[in-house]
Design a protein around this motif. Structure first.
Motif, PDB file in Angstrom:
ATOM      1  N   UNK A   1       7.724  18.557  -0.593  1.00 47.15           N
ATOM      2  CA  UNK A   1       9.180  18.492  -0.525  1.00 47.15           C
ATOM      3  C   UNK A   1       9.645  19.727   0.240  1.00 47.15           C
ATOM      4  N   UNK A   2      10.503  19.516   1.244  1.00 53.49           N
ATOM      5  CA  UNK A   2      11.029  20.618   2.051  1.00 53.49           C
ATOM      6  C   UNK A   2      12.540  20.668   1.859  1.00 53.49           C
ATOM      7  N   UNK A   3      13.013  21.499   0.930  1.00 53.87           N
ATOM      8  CA  UNK A   3      14.464  21.545   0.663  1.00 53.87           C
ATOM      9  C   UNK A   3      15.229  22.152   1.834  1.00 53.87           C
ATOM     10  N   UNK A   4      16.388  21.575   2.133  1.00 58.53           N
ATOM     11  CA  UNK A   4      17.280  22.155   3.145  1.00 58.53           C
ATOM     12  C   UNK A   4      17.674  23.556   2.688  1.00 58.53           C
ATOM     13  N   UNK A   5      17.544  24.563   3.538  1.00 62.58           N
ATOM     14  CA  UNK A   5      17.652  25.959   3.079  1.00 62.58           C
ATOM     15  C   UNK A   5      18.975  26.329   2.422  1.00 62.58           C
ATOM     16  N   UNK A   6      20.081  25.770   2.869  1.00 61.40           N
ATOM     17  CA  UNK A   6      21.379  26.194   2.366  1.00 61.40           C
ATOM     18  C   UNK A   6      21.881  25.336   1.214  1.00 61.40           C
ATOM     19  N   UNK A   7      21.038  24.445   0.722  1.00 59.89           N
ATOM     20  CA  UNK A   7      21.489  23.542  -0.348  1.00 59.89           C
ATOM     21  C   UNK A   7      20.394  23.353  -1.385  1.00 59.89           C
ATOM     22  N   UNK A   8      19.946  24.466  -1.952  1.00 58.94           N
ATOM     23  CA  UNK A   8      18.896  24.434  -2.973  1.00 58.94           C
ATOM     24  C   UNK A   8      19.493  24.892  -4.300  1.00 58.94           C
ATOM     25  N   UNK A   9      19.550  23.972  -5.243  1.00 60.47           N
ATOM     26  CA  UNK A   9      20.018  24.282  -6.594  1.00 60.47           C
ATOM     27  C   UNK A   9      18.811  24.727  -7.414  1.00 60.47           C
ATOM     28  N   UNK A  10      18.923  25.890  -8.038  1.00 54.13           N
ATOM     29  CA  UNK A  10      17.771  26.498  -8.718  1.00 54.13           C
ATOM     30  C   UNK A  10      17.162  25.582  -9.764  1.00 54.13           C
ATOM     31  N   UNK A  11      17.987  24.959 -10.592  1.00 59.04           N
ATOM     32  CA  UNK A  11      17.471  24.088 -11.648  1.00 59.04           C
ATOM     33  C   UNK A  11      16.819  22.846 -11.058  1.00 59.04           C
TER      34      UNK A  11
ATOM     35  N   UNK B   1       0.845  -1.185   0.000  1.00 58.37           N
ATOM     36  CA  UNK B   1       0.000   0.000   0.000  1.00 58.37           C
ATOM     37  C   UNK B   1       0.882   1.237   0.000  1.00 58.37           C
ATOM     38  N   UNK B   2       0.456   2.254  -0.707  1.00 56.72           N
ATOM     39  CA  UNK B   2       1.264   3.450  -0.910  1.00 56.72           C
ATOM     40  C   UNK B   2       0.912   4.509   0.131  1.00 56.72           C
ATOM     41  N   UNK B   3       1.797   4.779   1.094  1.00 53.76           N
ATOM     42  CA  UNK B   3       1.512   5.819   2.076  1.00 53.76           C
ATOM     43  C   UNK B   3       1.831   7.197   1.504  1.00 53.76           C
ATOM     44  N   UNK B   4       1.420   8.224   2.222  1.00 51.13           N
ATOM     45  CA  UNK B   4       1.869   9.578   1.906  1.00 51.13           C
ATOM     46  C   UNK B   4       3.270   9.775   2.493  1.00 51.13           C
ATOM     47  N   UNK B   5       3.914  10.883   2.090  1.00 53.46           N
ATOM     48  CA  UNK B   5       5.233  11.189   2.652  1.00 53.46           C
ATOM     49  C   UNK B   5       5.468  12.690   2.653  1.00 53.46           C
ATOM     50  N   UNK B   6       6.288  13.126   3.592  1.00 51.58           N
ATOM     51  CA  UNK B   6       6.921  14.444   3.564  1.00 51.58           C
ATOM     52  C   UNK B   6       8.401  14.204   3.391  1.00 51.58           C
ATOM     53  N   UNK B   7       9.017  14.958   2.498  1.00 52.41           N
ATOM     54  CA  UNK B   7      10.405  14.694   2.134  1.00 52.41           C
ATOM     55  C   UNK B   7      11.281  15.913   2.403  1.00 52.41           C
ATOM     56  N   UNK B   8      12.109  15.837   3.440  1.00 54.29           N
ATOM     57  CA  UNK B   8      13.173  16.817   3.656  1.00 54.29           C
ATOM     58  C   UNK B   8      14.407  16.311   2.931  1.00 54.29           C
ATOM     59  N   UNK B   9      15.016  17.173   2.119  1.00 52.07           N
ATOM     60  CA  UNK B   9      16.167  16.738   1.328  1.00 52.07           C
ATOM     61  C   UNK B   9      17.018  17.925   0.918  1.00 52.07           C
ATOM     62  N   UNK B  10      18.307  17.688   0.712  1.00 49.08           N
ATOM     63  CA  UNK B  10      19.136  18.633  -0.028  1.00 49.08           C
ATOM     64  C   UNK B  10      18.645  18.602  -1.472  1.00 49.08           C
ATOM     65  N   UNK B  11      18.509  19.758  -2.081  1.00 50.43           N
ATOM     66  CA  UNK B  11      18.015  19.801  -3.459  1.00 50.43           C
ATOM     67  C   UNK B  11      19.174  20.147  -4.386  1.00 50.43           C
ATOM     68  N   UNK B  12      20.055  19.175  -4.552  1.00 48.61           N
ATOM     69  CA  UNK B  12      21.236  19.312  -5.398  1.00 48.61           C
ATOM     70  C   UNK B  12      20.908  18.847  -6.818  1.00 48.61           C
TER      71      UNK B  12
END
Length: 374
Positions: free
Chosen positions: A54-64, A24-35
């Motif tokens: 998706x909650x990107x780590x503030x100091x590691x967000x790549x625009x693309x 069964x497919x649960x929901x998720x919240x995803x904190x991650x570096x967005x490299x």
């Protein structure tokens, strides 16, 4: 990434999802570096869970990378420690994103730890469990007296060892790059490494291999004996090491330097960290007699009468300035995060700290070798 590289990475995560997808497919919240490579991982998470945000780590967000993740239809919310420090606020946030749903929380650094009890008790859905990526987060969850749900940490997994070594290498590279931007070099300075865990020990060995004199300190006496056995000088205490070092590298994942420690730094010392300033440095406790000046790209000078030191990248992880790349080895860890989420979704784990099964790690390693050992 090249188009063919993206295709191979997507195929790899498709295979991982096939191996571990829950019934069964649960929901998720995803904190991650967005490299740059991270959108493929987000798609992998989406193949096994319904990603509610998706909650990107503030100091590691790549625009693309952010653009691509949002282009795939994912909501990207702003992440802060404050969001989950207040249990009431945390519960309200989850209810806006996944009301009534069973949910897996993907964490990087223990963000959910302060409110996890309230989330399990008062969220309108059901917290199935937490998947934690880092040593810092591992410790935050381990400090809970009575964890209310399963928490699977991959921080100490053998699949993470290659990443830790290569992150250490990227820390040293970025530190030297910033110093060279000011006409300084590593050689001729004594380096003081605070924290001799997997990252700190990697940093110490790499600095030593470059001919830098390295002194180590760790609050754990066992790690101090390990450092001595590996040939490093071990400071009697943190204060003694600070006064001698021309470079201080903070690798505790907790609080390496308090406000009162900064005046003990040697004049002209550089300070760099492996994680965020809010975790590693108590900059708010720095005596207010210090004045700040940006004297180069990502270099801040703190100065008062008779004393000055340099802080790199505002106290945040220096390696993110240069991509923080560890090559395809990061995909081992990301696959283990997916396998851990599947283990939580199965519902057969009790509350408390857990690891992924050795058989699952072996399956991940075999799959990874098929795709990346070419």
């Amino acid at each position: 990434m090249e188009t063919f590289e993206r295709a191979r990475l997507d195929a790899y995560f498709d295979r991982i999802a096939f191996l571990f997808a829950p019934t069964e497919c649960p929901a998720s919240l995803l904190i991650t570096h967005l490299l740059p490579e991270r959108p493929a991982f987000v798609r992998g998470v989406a193949a096994m869970t319904e990603v509610r945000a998706v909650l990107p780590k503030p100091k590691s967000v790549h625009t693309e990378a952010l653009r691509r993740v949002e282009g795939d239809g994912h909501v990207c919310d702003k992440l802060s420690r404050e969001l989950f420090a207040d249990p009431e606020r945390a519960v309200r946030y989850l209810d806006t994103r996944a009301a009534g749903r069973p949910i897996v929380l993907f964490d990087v650094g223990g963000y959910f730890a302060p409110s996890i009890e309230a989330l399990c008790a008062r969220f309108s859905g059901r917290i199935l469990g937490v998947v934690e990526d880092t040593e810092n987060g591992h410790r935050r969850y381990s400090d809970l007296v009575d964890p209310p749900c399963p928490i699977i940490s991959v921080a100490r997994s053998p699949l993470k060892d290659p990443e830790d070594f290569l992150v250490g290498q990227s820390i040293v590279f970025s530190t030297e790059a910033l110093m060279r931007g000011r006409g300084d070099i590593l050689h001729g300075r004594t380096a003081f490494v605070i924290g001799f865990g997997k990252l700190g020990s990697s940093i110490a060995r790499l600095l030593h291999a470059q001919g830098v004199r390295v002194t180590v300190y760790d609050i754990d006496p066992v790690r101090r004996t390990q450092a001595l056995a590996q040939g490093f000088t071990v400071a009697r205490d943190r204060e003694a090491g600070l006064g001698e070092a021309g470079l201080v590298l903070c690798a505790t994942g907790a609080l390496a330097l308090r406000g009162e420690d900064f005046p003990r730094l040697r004049n002209g010392a550089y300070v760099a960290t492996v994680t965020s300033s809010e975790d590693e440095l108590e900059l708010t406790g720095l005596p207010n007699v210090y004045e700040r000046a940006h004297i180069g790209e990502h270099v801040t000078r703190y100065v008062t009468t008779g004393h000055y030191f340099y802080l790199l990248n505002g106290g945040n992880a220096v390696n993110f300035l240069h991509g923080a790349g560890v090559g395809p080895f990061i995909f081992l860890v990301q696959a283990e995060l997916l396998a851990a989420s599947a283990a939580i979704a199965r519902g057969d784990l009790g509350p408390g700290m857990h690891e992924t099964r050795p058989a699952d790690r072996a399956a991940i390693a075999t799959t990874w070798l098929d795709y990346f050992n070419r």
